[in-house]
Each structure stands twice: as C-alpha cells, then as structure tokens.
Motif scaffolding. Structure first.
Motif, mmCIF file in Angstrom:
data_model
loop_
_atom_site.group_PDB
_atom_site.id
_atom_site.type_symbol
_atom_site.label_atom_id
_atom_site.label_comp_id
_atom_site.label_asym_id
_atom_site.label_seq_id
_atom_site.Cartn_x
_atom_site.Cartn_y
_atom_site.Cartn_z
ATOM 1 N N ASP B 159 31.580 2.215 -36.094
ATOM 2 C CA ASP B 159 30.763 3.816 -36.011
ATOM 3 C C ASP B 159 29.816 3.277 -37.175
ATOM 4 O OD1 ASP B 159 32.105 3.911 -38.691
ATOM 5 O OD2 ASP B 159 33.540 5.959 -37.662
ATOM 6 N N LYS B 160 28.656 4.349 -37.352
ATOM 7 C CA LYS B 160 27.694 4.077 -37.855
ATOM 8 C C LYS B 160 27.913 3.931 -39.366
ATOM 9 C CE LYS B 160 23.882 5.180 -34.504
ATOM 10 N NZ LYS B 160 23.216 6.277 -33.871
ATOM 11 N N ALA B 161 28.953 4.580 -39.980
ATOM 12 C CA ALA B 161 29.400 4.743 -41.441
ATOM 13 C C ALA B 161 29.993 3.530 -41.673
ATOM 14 C CB ALA B 161 30.426 5.972 -41.461
ATOM 15 N N GLY B 162 30.484 2.084 -40.848
ATOM 16 C CA GLY B 162 30.651 0.976 -41.500
ATOM 17 C C GLY B 162 32.229 0.407 -40.819
ATOM 18 N N GLU B 190 30.187 -3.306 -30.239
ATOM 19 C CA GLU B 190 29.341 -2.152 -29.952
ATOM 20 C C GLU B 190 29.484 -0.718 -31.464
ATOM 21 O OE1 GLU B 190 33.235 0.026 -27.765
ATOM 22 O OE2 GLU B 190 31.708 2.064 -27.574
ATOM 23 N N ILE B 191 28.629 -0.047 -31.109
ATOM 24 C CA ILE B 191 29.074 0.861 -32.672
ATOM 25 C C ILE B 191 28.172 2.387 -31.973
ATOM 26 C CG2 ILE B 191 25.729 1.001 -32.298
ATOM 27 C CD1 ILE B 191 26.197 0.542 -36.082
ATOM 28 N N VAL B 192 29.123 2.856 -32.254
ATOM 29 C CA VAL B 192 29.266 4.498 -31.875
ATOM 30 C C VAL B 192 29.350 5.536 -32.664
ATOM 31 C CG1 VAL B 192 30.885 4.059 -30.522
ATOM 32 C CG2 VAL B 192 32.050 4.688 -32.838
ATOM 33 N N GLU B 193 28.700 7.038 -32.424
ATOM 34 C CA GLU B 193 28.445 7.480 -33.697
ATOM 35 C C GLU B 193 29.605 8.022 -34.191
ATOM 36 O OE1 GLU B 193 25.686 9.090 -34.268
ATOM 37 O OE2 GLU B 193 24.394 7.461 -31.797
ATOM 38 N N ILE B 194 29.108 8.105 -36.047
ATOM 39 C CA ILE B 194 30.252 9.141 -36.438
ATOM 40 C C ILE B 194 31.590 9.855 -36.087
ATOM 41 C CG2 ILE B 194 30.647 9.757 -39.586
ATOM 42 C CD1 ILE B 194 27.965 8.274 -40.138
ATOM 43 N N GLY B 195 32.679 9.552 -36.619
ATOM 44 C CA GLY B 195 33.445 10.591 -35.473
ATOM 45 C C GLY B 195 34.065 9.921 -33.991
ATOM 46 N N GLU B 196 33.320 9.240 -33.792
ATOM 47 C CA GLU B 196 33.972 8.647 -32.796
ATOM 48 C C GLU B 196 35.771 7.670 -32.724
ATOM 49 O OE1 GLU B 196 31.341 7.717 -29.240
ATOM 50 O OE2 GLU B 196 29.851 8.802 -30.218
ATOM 51 N N ILE B 197 35.438 7.142 -34.186
ATOM 52 C CA ILE B 197 36.498 6.217 -34.054
ATOM 53 C C ILE B 197 37.578 7.404 -34.836
ATOM 54 C CG2 ILE B 197 37.498 4.534 -34.997
ATOM 55 C CD1 ILE B 197 35.122 2.896 -35.374
ATOM 56 N N ASP B 198 38.385 7.608 -34.038
ATOM 57 C CA ASP B 198 39.641 7.708 -34.917
ATOM 58 C C ASP B 198 40.666 7.763 -36.437
ATOM 59 O OD1 ASP B 198 42.878 9.434 -35.887
ATOM 60 O OD2 ASP B 198 43.272 9.465 -34.072
ATOM 61 N N PRO B 199 40.198 7.717 -37.302
ATOM 62 C CA PRO B 199 40.644 7.746 -38.977
ATOM 63 C C PRO B 199 41.677 6.886 -38.841
ATOM 64 C CG PRO B 199 39.355 10.326 -39.202
ATOM 65 C CD PRO B 199 39.758 9.753 -37.477
ATOM 66 N N ASP B 210 29.066 -2.892 -45.711
ATOM 67 C CA ASP B 210 26.535 -2.097 -46.056
ATOM 68 C C ASP B 210 25.560 -2.335 -45.317
ATOM 69 O OD1 ASP B 210 27.408 -2.231 -49.136
ATOM 70 O OD2 ASP B 210 27.829 -4.441 -48.548
ATOM 71 N N GLN B 211 26.027 -3.301 -43.999
ATOM 72 C CA GLN B 211 24.511 -3.037 -43.042
ATOM 73 C C GLN B 211 26.148 -3.585 -41.153
ATOM 74 O OE1 GLN B 211 22.224 -6.035 -44.182
ATOM 75 N NE2 GLN B 211 20.863 -4.726 -45.519
ATOM 76 N N ILE B 212 25.282 -3.389 -40.548
ATOM 77 C CA ILE B 212 26.066 -3.699 -39.333
ATOM 78 C C ILE B 212 24.783 -3.815 -38.016
ATOM 79 C CG2 ILE B 212 27.703 -2.274 -37.483
ATOM 80 C CD1 ILE B 212 27.788 0.053 -39.042
ATOM 81 N N ILE B 213 25.163 -4.852 -37.271
ATOM 82 C CA ILE B 213 23.901 -5.445 -36.300
ATOM 83 C C ILE B 213 24.572 -5.522 -35.199
ATOM 84 C CG2 ILE B 213 21.982 -6.578 -37.816
ATOM 85 C CD1 ILE B 213 23.743 -9.150 -35.887
#
Lengths: 220, 219
Positions: B159-162, B190-199, B210-213
């Motif tokens: 997710d966008k928080a890494g 694949e990158i998803v919005e924050i909250g889309e991955i269950d903690p 730190d960074q995602i491509i």
C-alpha cells in the motif's frame, strides 16, 4: 536398480509418520519417491516453506525449491521468511535432514561444501542443517568417481559439520556413527563384508546383528 | 504519506562504494528492475549482501558479470560461474556465511543487536577469526550483525504506506533485509491505497519501507 535408487530406498525407511524432513538437492531429493506406505512426512524447503510437493500443471515462478526448481506446496503448507526457516532448522524443529556428501569419517564428520582450489560453491544452508536437525543422514555413493573411498578415517576436505552425522547410507550398506567409530548395521544384498571393508578407508565395526538392507529385497 | 516513486527518483540515491542488500533466492524474489537500475547507472565498487549471487543472467548475477561489485557476503555462489572466476582471479573478495547465520546477522543488524550466538560452523573454517563463547555447556560462535546503506527488495503488493505482502517462496530474505538498511526500496507488482491491506495480513510493516516502485498496473 542403480546405486542412487538403492540409497534413496533405504533412507526412506528412516522416516516416521509426521516427521518434518529436509532433503538436500540431488540424490537426497529422491528419498521422497520411496516412502513406505502409510508414512507421510512434511518436507521443509530452506528458502522458506513447509509442505513442499512436486510441481503442478502450471509452474509458478515464485514457488521454487532450495535448488531453484519449480515445485508445489501442499494444502496445509506454510510460507515464511529465511530467518524463520532457519529458526526451524537450527532450533531442532526439523526431525531429519538428508544430505549428500563428498567425505564422511569415522567421527561423524561431514565434508560436502567445497574442494579448495577447485569448487567453492558455498555452504548454503548445509551447516545450519547438520548443526540443528535432530537426525542427520548422509546419503552418498560409497566411492568417488576415481574409485577412492569417500568414507575415511578423517576427512581431508573442509568440514560442513563436526561430529554431527548420525547415519550414513551408501549402495553397499548402512553405517551408524557410534562413539567407537562406524558400525556396519546393514549390508546390500549379495555383498560380502570383506568387499565393504576393502572399499572403506575408515575402520569398520561389524554389528553382531548385521542385516540385509531394508526396503530393497522385494525390488531386486 | 505516499512512498510511491519513479525509477528515476530511486536511482538518485545510488552511490559508488555503497553496501547493498538485495532480496531473493536464486533470483526468485529479487527486484530485477532495481538491479537493472544499478546496472544502467554503472554504480560500482559495491559491497553486496545476498544469500546467493544468482545466475549470470538472473538475480543479482549481472552485477557481478559487469564487475560492479568488489566484495560479496553470501551463503552460496556456485550457480554464477562469474563469481567464482573473479574470486580466483582476486578481483572480487567473497565472505561465505552459512545461510541461517546470514539471516540472523541481518536480523540483528536491524534489531538493535550486536550479533548472535550460534553453534552453526563450530569445528569448521567458519570459525576463523571469530570469538567463541560457552553458554550453559554449549559452545557458540559470536556472529556479528550486518547492516547496509541500501536494501533493494521485492514484494507482490504494497500500500502507499509501504506495508508489504510477499508471494510464496519469493519472500525469503526480503523481510529481514527490510530491517537492516538505511534506505529501503521495494519493487512491487501492485500498489494499493492505504487501508486496502488488512493489518493482520501485512508481512513487513510499512514503517520499515522508504520508497516503492510499481512494475504492474500502478494506481
């Protein structure tokens, strides 16, 4: 039956139902083909999972064994990272490890990871496996390609583990490492004790209960 | 917070002489696009911390083939003939480490620990130049922690928080390496919005990244 099949068939008898087992690349991998009926083991792959099985119809590039070959994972399997994988290995959670060998000696030393000046692939996970598995079985052909014995009074190659081998299986027999040395417990059908002794540099102790190697009789 | 960056942005932090950890096992779980970024920029004199040096055309292998690496710390180099060749020619130094010890040294490096006690390697040449200690009747080697300037990792999804999720055996060394480098860059499919991955399903917490491509369909 060739030497490798004889060895793999005999090693398979050592497995108990439910054992967690790590099989090395090559000959040790063949052991899974000869498990006795009713014996189911959980195969561990040191790159990070338990439940290793043969590859399915569609190979998955993210699912490989420790040799980098496509494989499968059984229902009930589990995937983890390398640190957890070696916690299982060093922590005594692997019941049996089966490894190939370049040399084994009468003190239970194993050398299987390098030949100085010739071959230095690295130890990979082998040192951790011999250090931590509850039972260490070496499955190897009795003699080197040049005919020299691989079972020595003392290993000459750099060791993988010191005094860690429990059982050695070759196409000629089954040898248990005991404090006094190597105990010949089983012998291949039709092979004489003198032949085994002549092809073994290490001193052998012959078991008073010497038997024919198990899991072979019906096949030969 | 959005850690999603472009490959060009990532390349700006590569420097000659860096110590780099790269995830993967025989190329599976290796971030090949990030490896290619080092190749493209010809970042050299690298110290490479990897479990293996891959193949000449897979994993981190091309970094060795292009002679960008001066020192390797690895458990296995046998599948890349170039590593052994350069080692024998003394153009590349290699420290071979048992695979489990390597994992623990990296974990220690990222966990505030100076090292680990292990009996792996006792009685072998792995003992050379290391301290030994007896604890409760068992002899151990003291294996020191490892850290890097940069970790290049691969995951299936972020997710966008890494926060990271890996795919099957492509996980391997990636999670421990995420702990142990000053800069952690992850290549994901694949990158998803924050909250889309269950903690509860996060395998590596985003606080380490730190960074995602993103290689697949970026959102």
């Amino acid at each position: 039956m060739n030497a490798k099949e004889i060895i793999a068939r005999r090693v398979a008898v050592e497995m108990q139902d439910g054992d967690v087992v790590n099989l090395g690349i090559g000959l040790p991998t063949m052991v899974a083909n000869y498990l006795p009926e009713g014996i189911n083991v959980v195969l561990q792959s040191e790159n990070g999972f338990v439940g290793l099985s043969s590859v399915g119809e569609v190979p998955d590039n993210n699912l490989v064994n420790a040799g980098g070959q496509h494989c499968g994972i059984n229902p009930g399997g589990a995937v983890f990272d390398s640190a957890m994988s070696f916690c299982l290995i060093r922590g005594g959670h692997v019941d049996v490890t089966v490894l190939g060998g370049l040399q084994v000696d009468q003190y239970g030393n194993l050398a299987n990871w390098m030949v100085p000046g010739k071959m230095v692939p690295g130890m990979g996970g082998a040192m951790d496996l011999v250090s931590g598995a509850k039972k260490v079985i070496v499955a190897m052909e009795h003699s080197a390609k040049d005919g020299s014995s691989k079972i020595l009074k003392e290993c000459t190659l750099p060791l993988t583990g010191k005094g860690k081998v429990n059982l050695l299986v070759t196409e000629l027999g089954v040898f248990r490492v005991i404090p006094e040395g190597l105990l010949l417990e089983e012998i291949a059908p039709g092979v004489e004790v003198e032949t085994v002794a002549a092809r073994t540099e290490a001193a052998l102790i012959i078991s008073p209960n010497l038997k024919v190697m198990q899991n072979l009789a019906s096949q030969i | 917070m959005n850690k999603h960056v472009t490959i060009e942005e990532v390349g700006q932090s590569f420097k000659d002489g860096m110590t780099v950890m790269v995830g993967g096992f025989l190329g599976v779980g290796t971030p090949e696009v990030l490896v290619q970024a080092i190749l493209d920029r010809e970042i050299k004199d690298l110290t490479l911390i990897v479990t293996d040096t891959g193949f000449i055309d897979k994993g981190v292998g091309p970094l060795i083939v292009k002679r960008l690496v001066k020192h390797v710390i690895a458990s296995h180099i046998g599948t890349n003939v170039e590593t052994g060749k350069q080692m024998i020619q003394e153009q590349l130094s290699v420290e071979l480490v048992p695979q489990g010890t390597l994992a623990e040294r990296i974990r220690c490096g990222g966990s505030g620990l100076g090292g680990v006690l292990t009996s792996t390697g006792i009685g072998t040449i792995v003992e050379a130049n290391k301290e030994k200690i007896w604890v409760d009747g068992v002899e151990y080697l003291i294996e020191k922690a490892l850290r890097a300037d940069l970790a290049l990792l691969k995951a299936k999804k972020a997710d966008k928080a890494g926060n990271l999720v890996y795919d099957k055996s492509a996980r391997n060394f990636n999670p421990v390496m995420a702990l142990a480098a000053d800069l952690v860059i992850v290549q994901v499919d694949e990158i998803v919005e924050i909250g889309e991955i269950d903690p509860d399903e996060v395998m590596t917490p985003g606080v380490l990244v730190d960074q995602i491509i993103c290689i697949g369909g970026a959102r």
